[in-house]
Each structure stands twice: as C-alpha cells, then as structure tokens.
Design an enzyme around this catalytic site. Structure first.
Site, PDB file in Angstrom:
ATOM      1  N   THR A   1      -0.208  -0.238  11.435  1.00 19.58           N
ATOM      2  CA  THR A   1      -0.680  -0.820  12.701  1.00 19.58           C
ATOM      3  C   THR A   1      -0.088  -0.070  13.886  1.00 19.58           C
ATOM      4  O   THR A   1      -0.807   0.315  14.821  1.00 19.58           O
ATOM      5  CB  THR A   1      -0.301  -2.316  12.758  1.00 19.58           C
TER       6      THR A   1
ATOM      7  N   ASN B   1     -10.873   0.082   3.839  1.00 17.69           N
ATOM      8  CA  ASN B   1      -9.995  -0.891   3.184  1.00 17.69           C
ATOM      9  C   ASN B   1     -10.731  -2.060   2.543  1.00 17.69           C
ATOM     10  O   ASN B   1     -10.128  -2.873   1.859  1.00 17.69           O
ATOM     11  CB  ASN B   1      -8.949  -1.422   4.178  1.00 17.69           C
TER      12      ASN B   1
ATOM     13  N   GLN C   1      -5.184   3.617   3.537  1.00 19.16           N
ATOM     14  CA  GLN C   1      -5.616   3.327   2.158  1.00 19.16           C
ATOM     15  C   GLN C   1      -5.825   4.599   1.339  1.00 19.16           C
ATOM     16  O   GLN C   1      -5.858   4.536   0.108  1.00 19.16           O
ATOM     17  CB  GLN C   1      -6.912   2.496   2.153  1.00 19.16           C
TER      18      GLN C   1
ATOM     19  N   SER D   1       1.002   4.177   5.805  1.00 20.18           N
ATOM     20  CA  SER D   1       1.882   3.013   5.753  1.00 20.18           C
ATOM     21  C   SER D   1       2.610   2.988   4.410  1.00 20.18           C
ATOM     22  O   SER D   1       2.023   3.290   3.373  1.00 20.18           O
ATOM     23  CB  SER D   1       1.014   1.750   5.911  1.00 20.18           C
ATOM     24  N   ALA D   2       3.893   2.605   4.432  1.00 18.22           N
ATOM     25  CA  ALA D   2       4.709   2.661   3.207  1.00 18.22           C
ATOM     26  C   ALA D   2       4.357   1.575   2.190  1.00 18.22           C
ATOM     27  O   ALA D   2       4.382   1.814   0.987  1.00 18.22           O
ATOM     28  CB  ALA D   2       6.188   2.554   3.564  1.00 18.22           C
ATOM     29  N   HIS D   3       4.022   0.377   2.686  1.00 18.07           N
ATOM     30  CA  HIS D   3       3.889  -0.724   1.724  1.00 18.07           C
ATOM     31  C   HIS D   3       2.560  -0.716   0.959  1.00 18.07           C
ATOM     32  O   HIS D   3       2.314  -1.581   0.128  1.00 18.07           O
ATOM     33  CB  HIS D   3       4.157  -2.086   2.385  1.00 18.07           C
TER      34      HIS D   3
ATOM     35  N   THR E   1      16.062   3.247  17.180  1.00 20.93           N
ATOM     36  CA  THR E   1      16.864   3.755  16.063  1.00 20.93           C
ATOM     37  C   THR E   1      16.046   3.682  14.775  1.00 20.93           C
ATOM     38  O   THR E   1      15.420   2.663  14.488  1.00 20.93           O
ATOM     39  CB  THR E   1      18.155   2.917  15.930  1.00 20.93           C
TER      40      THR E   1
ATOM     41  N   CYS F   1      -5.542  -8.584   7.117  1.00 20.07           N
ATOM     42  CA  CYS F   1      -5.443  -8.770   8.561  1.00 20.07           C
ATOM     43  C   CYS F   1      -6.577  -9.614   9.109  1.00 20.07           C
ATOM     44  O   CYS F   1      -6.473 -10.167  10.181  1.00 20.07           O
ATOM     45  CB  CYS F   1      -5.424  -7.427   9.263  1.00 20.07           C
TER      46      CYS F   1
HETATM   47  N1  PLP Z   1      -5.224   0.411   8.303  1.00 20.39           N
HETATM   48  C1  PLP Z   1      -5.746   0.016   7.147  1.00 20.39           C
HETATM   49  C2  PLP Z   1      -6.990   0.693   6.637  1.00 20.39           C
HETATM   50  C3  PLP Z   1      -5.163  -1.027   6.428  1.00 20.39           C
HETATM   51  O1  PLP Z   1      -5.713  -1.411   5.267  1.00 20.39           O
HETATM   52  C4  PLP Z   1      -4.001  -1.648   6.945  1.00 20.39           C
HETATM   53  C5  PLP Z   1      -3.383  -2.797   6.251  1.00 20.39           C
HETATM   54  O2  PLP Z   1      -4.026  -3.535   5.541  1.00 20.39           O
HETATM   55  C6  PLP Z   1      -3.467  -1.177   8.157  1.00 20.39           C
HETATM   56  C7  PLP Z   1      -4.110  -0.149   8.807  1.00 20.39           C
HETATM   57  C8  PLP Z   1      -2.244  -1.770   8.733  1.00 20.39           C
HETATM   58  O3  PLP Z   1      -1.070  -1.284   8.093  1.00 20.39           O
HETATM   59  P1  PLP Z   1       0.306  -2.076   8.185  1.00 20.39           P
HETATM   60  O4  PLP Z   1       0.165  -3.303   7.361  1.00 20.39           O
HETATM   61  O5  PLP Z   1       1.313  -1.110   7.643  1.00 20.39           O
HETATM   62  O6  PLP Z   1       0.549  -2.373   9.623  1.00 20.39           O
END
Ligand code: PLP
Length: 381
Positions: free
Chosen positions: A71, A150, A180, A203-205, A241, A326
């Site tokens: 995000t 996604n 993704q 994104s890491a997670h 930081t 989201c």
């Molecule tokens: N972009 C896409 C295509 C996503 O699927 C997601 C999360 O579902 C994000 C951005 C947002 O990433 P984060 O959860 O690391 O903020």
C-alpha cells in the site's frame, strides 16, 4: 479444529526460515543511521538484505527502497511519479481492476488538478487499443497497471505496455503494482518489471515474509519525491528508521521462493482445479485467464452466495476469500465488476490463494468443504 488456509493472496503462510531471521534480527537494536560500529553493523545487515531482494527483482540495490508494504509503495509511486512528471501532463491512466491503494491514490490527486482515466480491463488485462488511444489523445504523466491481478491472477504483459507507450510518443512514466506477481512468474518474465517500468511495488507478506514490510523499485535516475518526509533514509524516498527485522525476513523469504516453490504451487493449483471439475461438475465456474500466475485463482459456486459459502467454509476451518481482503467489507466488488464477469458470477465469486506450504491433503479437504457448501444453494435454483 485445524485451519486449512487458502487465503495466501491476502496474506501468505510465512516461511519458517524468514520467521527465524525475523526473531534473530529483531535483537539488532542500533539505529542503522548511527555512525558508531553498532549502527554500521545494522546498516550492513540492511544493505545485505537489499542486495538479495534486488537480485530477485532483477534491479540494482540502489533502485530498491524499503517501505511498510504494498500500500505504501503504491501510494509513494503513484503520487511521487505523477508529481515528478507533472510537466508531461496531468492525466493518470489506470484501470478499475487495480488495488484500492492505486485507484484511491489516483483519485485523491484529482484535488490537486490531476485527471484519472480508467481504461477498460476485460478479464483483468487492460485493453491495448484503448490504452493507445488515451496515450495519443491526452497529456499523460503516469500509467499505472498491475502485473498480476489480485482477483483472478491475470498477467499483464509489461513489455507490450511499454511498446504501446513508446509507439504512442507519450512522455508518461510507467508504474506497476507487482505485489501479487513478485516471485510468482516464470523465469522468462521475472525481469519484466525492472526492464520495462520506471517504478514497481512489492510486499513481503505475500511471499512468506512478515507484515509491515514492502519495497518500491524506482529506476535509477528518477528522483521521486518522498511520501514520508523528515529523514534521509532510503535515498531520501522514505524517511523513518528502517524496520531491520522485517527487511531481513523479506530477504530470507525471497531466498526461499524459487522455481521449486513455483512448481509446487502450480501443481497444487492444477490438482485443486481438476478435483473441483471432477467433483463439482457444472456447479463450479472456474476463471482461467490465458496468462496467469499460479498462486491464486477465482471461481464461483453456482447459486451459492460468496458470503454464505465463506461462513460455511469458516465453520469447518477452511479459509478462502470472496475478493481481495482490502475490499472484503465493500458491498460490491468494483474491481471484479470492471472485468466483466457479470452479476451472477460476482455474487458467488471466491478466491483461493495457494502457498508452497499447502499440502495435497489440505487441497482434498478444501475441495470436500466446497462440495459441502453446495448444500447452501439459493432455494429453487
Ligand atoms: N496490491 C495488490 C495487488 C494487493 O493484492 C495488495 C494486498 O492485498 C496490496 C497492493 C497491498 O499490499 P499490503 O497489504 O502490503 O499493503
């Protein structure tokens, strides 16, 4: 009751080695900006992690900025590149199928005099002719298109997007949300984002790392204005930081998501889809975009509402989602609607996200649970 987790596109089962590194590096208490030896040690650890993540993204270390997640990377890129390239125009081109962190950021810029143009995205892939015609007819500062959708996993060919941009003569910059797609594409496409984009978000997670860390690729030579200000960290693009443990866990997760993991995920995907077709027959509609990542797919249980299916699945310990996490609170799924699947499909749409840590046994339990959900078909249908 054991949890059968197939919502890995919302947040993936973490990689054990990444969790180990997270715990270990959380003990590094010095500030990486400090000039004493403890600070310099922390800095070296971060730079080592940056080199590993950059190698996987196929960019230079200096082109990768660590952030708090996808995000933030998307917000920084869309806002930063639009401002950076304001002289080229005030139009931002994107699609309704993008993640809300792209769409909402683009729309928020309208208050600052920008215009957002949404190109049609049937099946989750932007219409190339419409893209070309917008680029030729408007003064565009930024094109932002996700590499893998996604909701249904459809892959957009960034090389083709770049070619369209070049042939149209636009001065626009190109950003791609690669949250993704990062590590999920076959080898021959793995360098597409770094080759063809000016900026790209990860994104890491979503890859087995820990929540609260992400990265933004910004092509060398593009000085993007910071979203977070008040410090010179991360090349002045992201003040604050650094989250050492999150960054190191991300680099470790990257090291453990390679060809073997992709092959395992592809095998599980095929296994689930074949089982669903065999066991649910015409009661299931599976969306398979021609070019797609293997880590997620979208489908509908005919005449079973998504939320009803989700409630039942949850009651038997199975986690999937009805849309992107989201937008899971939104009444309608605007992104899915924009792809043209129709109201009936949308009402029943479910998404499965697959991790290399899922097993075939879990796939069997998933399919059995989905079969069970058919008992909740709308009456009379
Ligand atoms: N972009 C896409 C295509 C996503 O699927 C997601 C999360 O579902 C994000 C951005 C947002 O990433 P984060 O959860 O690391 O903020």
């Amino acid at each position: 009751m054991n949890t059968i987790y197939f919502d890995n596109s919302a947040s993936a089962i973490p990689c054990a080695q990444a969790l180990g590194v997270f715990a270990e590096t959380a003990k590094i208490y010095a500030n990486p900006s400090s000039l004493h030896s403890a600070g310099l040690h922390a800095r070296r650890i971060i730079e080592n992690a940056r080199a590993k993540a950059a190698a996987a993204f196929r960019c230079q270390s200096g082109e990768l900025v660590f952030t708090s997640g996808g995000t933030e990377s998307n917000n920084t890129a869309v806002r930063g590149l639009a401002h950076k390239n304001r002289r080229a125009g005030n139009v931002i081109v994107t699609t309704r199928a993008e993640h809300p962190s792209v769409v909402a950021t683009a729309l928020s810029l309208e208050r600052e005099g920008y215009e957002t143009v949404f190109v049609a995205s049937p099946g989750g892939v932007p219409d190339p002719d419409e893209l070309e015609s917008v680029l030729k007819s408007k003064k565009v500062c930024l094109v932002t298109l996700m590499q893998a959708n996604n909701q249904n996993g459809a892959v957009t060919d960034l090389k083709k997007v770049r070619e369209i941009m070049e042939s149209s003569g636009t001065g626009a910059l190109l950003h791609s949300d690669c949250v993704q797609s990062f590590l999920k594409l076959p080898e021959e496409s793995a360098s597409d984002a770094a080759r063809f984009c000016d900026a790209a978000s990860v994104s890491a997670h979503k890859i087995g790392g820990v929540k609260g860390t992400g990265a933004l690729f910004v092509r060398k030579g593009i000085a993007i204005p910071a979203l977070m200000t008040g410090g010179e960290q991360e090349n002045g693009v992201r003040a604050g930081t650094e989250n050492i443990a999150g960054i190191c866990a991300m680099a470790e997760a990257v090291a453990h998501y390679g060809a073997a993991e992709r092959a395992k995920v592809a095998g599980l995907r095929e296994y689930i889809i074949n089982s669903l077709r065999e066991q649910l027959g015409e009661n299931v509609v599976i969306t398979e975009p021609p070019r797609h990542i293997d880590s997620l797919f979208n489908f509908a249980l005919v005449n079973v509402k998504s939320e009803v299916a989700l409630n039942y699945l949850n009651s038997v310990g199975v986690c999937v989602s009805s849309s992107s996490a989201c937008s899971s609170k939104a009444k309608t799924n605007a992104a899915l609607a924009s792809m043209g699947y129709g109201a009936e499909y949308e009402r029943s749409a479910l998404r499965i996200g697959i991790s290399p840590y899922n097993t075939k046994e879990e796939c069997d339990l998933l399919v059995a649970a989905l079969k069970g959900a058919l008992a909740f078909r709308i009456k009379g249908k």
